[in-house]
Scaffold this motif. Structure first.
Motif, PDB file in Angstrom:
ATOM      1  N   ILE A  78      31.013  40.812  39.919  1.00 51.25           N
ATOM      2  CA  ILE A  78      30.635  41.668  38.634  1.00 51.25           C
ATOM      3  C   ILE A  78      31.903  41.635  37.697  1.00 51.25           C
ATOM      4  O   ILE A  78      32.088  42.629  36.934  1.00 51.25           O
ATOM      5  CB  ILE A  78      30.436  43.251  39.154  1.00 51.25           C
ATOM      6  CG1 ILE A  78      31.334  43.703  40.081  1.00 51.25           C
ATOM      7  CG2 ILE A  78      28.961  43.255  39.760  1.00 51.25           C
ATOM      8  CD1 ILE A  78      32.756  44.636  39.590  1.00 51.25           C
ATOM      9  N   LEU A  79      32.854  40.816  37.784  1.00 46.35           N
ATOM     10  CA  LEU A  79      33.915  40.788  36.711  1.00 46.35           C
ATOM     11  C   LEU A  79      33.555  40.623  35.456  1.00 46.35           C
ATOM     12  O   LEU A  79      34.389  41.341  34.508  1.00 46.35           O
ATOM     13  CB  LEU A  79      34.705  39.383  37.185  1.00 46.35           C
ATOM     14  CG  LEU A  79      35.575  39.180  38.453  1.00 46.35           C
ATOM     15  CD1 LEU A  79      36.084  37.713  38.563  1.00 46.35           C
ATOM     16  CD2 LEU A  79      36.683  40.185  38.367  1.00 46.35           C
ATOM     17  N   ASP A  80      32.587  40.022  34.972  1.00 45.91           N
ATOM     18  CA  ASP A  80      32.193  39.542  33.517  1.00 45.91           C
ATOM     19  C   ASP A  80      31.194  40.490  33.210  1.00 45.91           C
ATOM     20  O   ASP A  80      30.611  40.057  32.152  1.00 45.91           O
ATOM     21  CB  ASP A  80      32.530  38.381  33.241  1.00 45.91           C
ATOM     22  CG  ASP A  80      33.801  37.503  33.553  1.00 45.91           C
ATOM     23  OD1 ASP A  80      34.689  38.273  33.061  1.00 45.91           O
ATOM     24  OD2 ASP A  80      33.586  36.442  34.101  1.00 45.91           O
ATOM     25  N   ILE A  81      30.807  41.530  33.453  1.00 46.38           N
ATOM     26  CA  ILE A  81      29.556  42.412  33.072  1.00 46.38           C
ATOM     27  C   ILE A  81      30.283  43.583  32.627  1.00 46.38           C
ATOM     28  O   ILE A  81      31.423  43.966  32.982  1.00 46.38           O
ATOM     29  CB  ILE A  81      28.791  42.568  34.264  1.00 46.38           C
ATOM     30  CG1 ILE A  81      29.127  43.334  35.298  1.00 46.38           C
ATOM     31  CG2 ILE A  81      28.019  41.171  34.662  1.00 46.38           C
ATOM     32  CD1 ILE A  81      28.008  44.045  36.540  1.00 46.38           C
ATOM     33  N   ASP A  82      29.637  44.241  31.760  1.00 50.16           N
ATOM     34  CA  ASP A  82      30.282  45.490  31.267  1.00 50.16           C
ATOM     35  C   ASP A  82      29.835  47.145  31.793  1.00 50.16           C
ATOM     36  O   ASP A  82      30.305  47.906  31.311  1.00 50.16           O
ATOM     37  CB  ASP A  82      29.656  45.516  29.799  1.00 50.16           C
ATOM     38  CG  ASP A  82      30.186  44.510  28.987  1.00 50.16           C
ATOM     39  OD1 ASP A  82      31.238  44.167  29.227  1.00 50.16           O
ATOM     40  OD2 ASP A  82      29.463  44.162  27.660  1.00 50.16           O
ATOM     41  N   SER A  83      29.188  46.848  33.037  1.00 53.33           N
ATOM     42  CA  SER A  83      28.689  48.209  33.661  1.00 53.33           C
ATOM     43  C   SER A  83      30.068  48.789  34.131  1.00 53.33           C
ATOM     44  O   SER A  83      30.812  48.076  34.533  1.00 53.33           O
ATOM     45  CB  SER A  83      27.783  47.532  34.979  1.00 53.33           C
ATOM     46  OG  SER A  83      26.531  46.879  34.409  1.00 53.33           O
ATOM     47  N   ILE A  89      28.256  50.944  39.575  1.00 47.86           N
ATOM     48  CA  ILE A  89      28.521  50.082  40.623  1.00 47.86           C
ATOM     49  C   ILE A  89      29.606  50.805  41.278  1.00 47.86           C
ATOM     50  O   ILE A  89      30.939  50.673  41.025  1.00 47.86           O
ATOM     51  CB  ILE A  89      29.036  48.789  40.058  1.00 47.86           C
ATOM     52  CG1 ILE A  89      28.087  47.905  39.153  1.00 47.86           C
ATOM     53  CG2 ILE A  89      29.436  47.581  41.225  1.00 47.86           C
ATOM     54  CD1 ILE A  89      28.500  46.649  38.527  1.00 47.86           C
ATOM     55  N   PRO A  90      29.421  51.300  42.432  1.00 47.60           N
ATOM     56  CA  PRO A  90      30.459  52.162  43.148  1.00 47.60           C
ATOM     57  C   PRO A  90      30.991  50.995  44.287  1.00 47.60           C
ATOM     58  O   PRO A  90      30.192  50.037  44.826  1.00 47.60           O
ATOM     59  CB  PRO A  90      29.610  52.934  43.994  1.00 47.60           C
ATOM     60  CG  PRO A  90      28.399  52.703  44.195  1.00 47.60           C
ATOM     61  CD  PRO A  90      28.027  51.654  42.932  1.00 47.60           C
TER      62      PRO A  90
END
Length: 445
Positions: A148-153, A295-296
Motif C-alpha cells: 500500500i506504499l503508493d496509494i492515498d488511503s 488500512i489498520p
C-alpha cells in the motif's frame, strides 16, 4: 527458456485442461508451479507454504473468488492475486480488485498478456525485504506496507508505546513515490490543546492575540508528502471535526481565515490507545475513527519478535559508539542472550535507551549483560532467602524451543517438510509445536 529464479506461482482452476495448460506454460517460462482444482486444497497449501503469486478462477466448485480473497486477506503479507473471469463476471472482478486483488483477466485471455501481467507484478514486488526486521511478524508488516506504499488511503498504525510506529511510517515515506517530498511528524499529545488547531492548520495574521504574521501549519507544510499524526487518540474533541474535514474533503482553513486550501499529503496516524474504547467513551469521534482506520496495521511488541533483538542491539551499540566517538564496541554473547530473555516492556525505545547507557558507561570494548541490565542482579548475586520469582525450567525450555523452531523455519523459507527434516521431527509434530507457539501463519517471501 526464460529464468525467473524459480518464482513460485499457485494456480487455482477447476478445469483440468486449462489448469494443466497454465501449469505447463509457466514451467516452460521458468517458474515453479502448483495447481489445485479446489479452493480448499489451495488455501490449505497457501497457509503452509510461501508463494510469490496466485492465479485464481472466480468460479470454483467449493468457493467463489470473493470468498477465496477474503480467506487470503486474513494473512497479512499474502501473495498478490490475479483473477480469471468470464465476461459476465467483470463487475465482480472489479469488486475483487477494490478488495485487494492485484488484477484480473477475462476469458478467453491471451497467454502472452497473462505472462506480461505476472512478470510486471513480480517485478514490482521483488524489492528487498527485511528493512523493518528479520523476524516473521515484522516481515509480514513490511510486506503489507509495501503493498500500500503508493496509494492515498489513510493508514492507522497501532501498537504499544515504543514498538516503532514512526519507524514504520518513515519506511512508507522513504519507499514510496513521495520519498522526495516532506515527512511532517506531529505528536498530538505534546502540543497544548489551545494551540493544536493553529499548529495543524495554521493561522492568519491577527487571528488572535500575538498572531503578528501568517503561520503555515503542519498540514500545509506537508505539501505532497506525508503528514504523520502520532498519538492521534490524544487529539482534543474540539479539533477532531476539522481533522475529519481535512481527511475526508482534502481541504482546510487557517484559523482566522475564510479561504479553503487544498490538502494533498497522505495521512498516517498512530496510536497506542484503544480508539474503539475511546469512541464508546465519547472521547473520540466515531466518524473520524472510521476515516483514519481505512488500512489498520498493528506493529507487534518486541517480545513477540525475538529474532529482531540481536540486530537491533548491535545496530544501536554501533550507532552510539560512533556518536560518542568510542572505539568499536562489541556485544558479548551473554548480553545477547539476556536481551533475548528480557520482556522489553518499553519495546524498541527501551532497548535503544539501554544500549545508549551501556555504551556511554562502558569500561571495556565489549558490552556485557551487567552493562545492559545494571538494574537486574544476576542469580549468583541474589542473597539467600530472596523471594523474587524465578522463571521455571520448563518455561525457559519452551522459550528456547520456540526460538529454535522459528530460526529453523526462517532458514528454510517456512517450508514445513524441510524444516521438519532439519529439526529431526515429523511434520505432524512440527505442526503441533507451531500451533502451540502460534507460528502457524506463513510470511510472504
Amino acid at each position: 527458456m526464460l529464468q525467473h529464479d524459480r518464482r513460485r506461482i499457485g494456480i487455482i482452476e477447476d478445469d483440468p485442461i486449462v489448469g494443466q495448460s497454465l501449469a505447463d506454460r509457466f514451467e516452460l517460462e521458468g517458474y515453479s508451479t502448483c495447481w489445485w482444482s479446489t479452493a480448499k486444497d489451495a488455501l490449505d497449501r497457501l497457509a503452509a507454504d510461501a508463494f510469490d503469486l496466485v492465479l485464481c478462477d472466480i468460479q470454483l466448485p467449493d468457493m467463489n473468488g470473493e470468498q477465496v480473497l477474503q480467506r487470503l486477506n486474513e494473512a497479512p503479507g499474502r501473495a498478490p492475486v490475479i483473477f480469471v473471469t468470464a465476461y459476465a463476471e467483470i463487475e465482480q472482478a472489479v469488486r475483487l480488485v477494490k478488495a485487494g486483488a492485484e488484477d484480473y483477466l477475462a476469458k478467453p485471455f491471451d497467454v502472452t498478456e497473462l505472462l506480461g501481467k505476472v512478470s510486471s507484478i513480480l517485478e514490482r514486488s521483488d524489492r528487498p525485504t527485511g528493512e523493518l526486521g528479520r523476524s516473521r511478524p515484522m516481515q509480514q508488516v513490511e510486506a503489507l506496507l509495501r503493498r500500500i506504499l503508493d496509494i492515498d488511503s489513510t493508514l492507522l498504525l497501532t501498537g504499544e508505546s515504543g514498538v516503532g510506529k514512526e519507524v514504520a511510517a518513515r519506511f512508507v515515506h522513504q519507499a514510496s513515490k513521495r520519498a522526495g517530498q516532506p515527512f511532517v511528524a506531529v505528536n498530538c499529545a505534546a502540543i497544548p490543546s489551545e494551540l493544536i488547531e493553529s499548529e495543524l492548520f495554521g493561522h492568519e495574521r491577527g487571528a488572535f492575540t500575538n498572531a503578528h504574521a501568517q503561520h503555515r501549519g503542519y498540514a500545509e507544510r506537508a505539501g505532497d508528502g506525508i503528514l504523520f499524526l502520532d498519538e492521534i487518540g490524544e487529539l482534543p474533541l474540539a479539533v477532531q471535526p476539522k481533522l475529519l474535514r481535512l481527511v475526508q474533503d482534502r481541504v482546510f482553513t487557517r484559523v482566522g481565515g475564510e479561504r479553503t486550501h487544498p490538502f494533498s499529503a497522505r495521512v498516517i496516524c498512530a496510536t497506542n490507545a484503544d480508539l474503539e474504547q475511546r469512541v464508546r467513551e465519547r472521547r473520540f469521534r466515531e466518524d473520524l475513527f472510521f476515516r483514519i482506520n481505512v488500512i489498520p496495521v498493528a506493529i507487534p511488541p518486541l517480545r513477540d519478535r525475538p529474532a529482531d533483538i540481536e540486530d537491533l542491539l548491535r545496530f544501536y551499540v554501533d550507532r552510539f559508539a560512533t556518536m560518542f566517538a568510542r572505539d568499536a564496541i562489541g556485544v558479548a554473547d551473554g548480553a545477547i542472550e539476556a536481551a533475548r530473555d528480557h520482556r522489553w516492556p518499553g519495546n524498541v525505545r527501551e532497548l535503544r535507551n539501554r544500549a545508549e547507557r551501556a555504551v556511554a558507561l562502558a569500561t571495556s570494548t565489549v558490552i556485557t549483560e551487567a552493562d545492559l541490565f545494571p538494574d537486574q542482579r544476576r542469580l549468583h548475586d541474589v542473597p539467600a532467602g530472596d523471594d523474587r520469582p524465578v522463571a521455571s525450567l520448563a518455561g525457559r525450555r519452551q522459550a528456547l524451543e520456540q526460538r529454535h523452531i522459528e530460526e529453523a523455519l526462517e532458514r528454510t523459507g517456512w517450508q514445513i517438510a524441510r524444516t521438519a527434516e532439519l529439526l529431526g521431527i515429523s511434520r505432524t509434530t512440527l505442526w503441533e509445536k507451531m500451533r502451540k507457539y502460534r507460528l502457524d501463519t506463513k510470511p510472504r517471501r
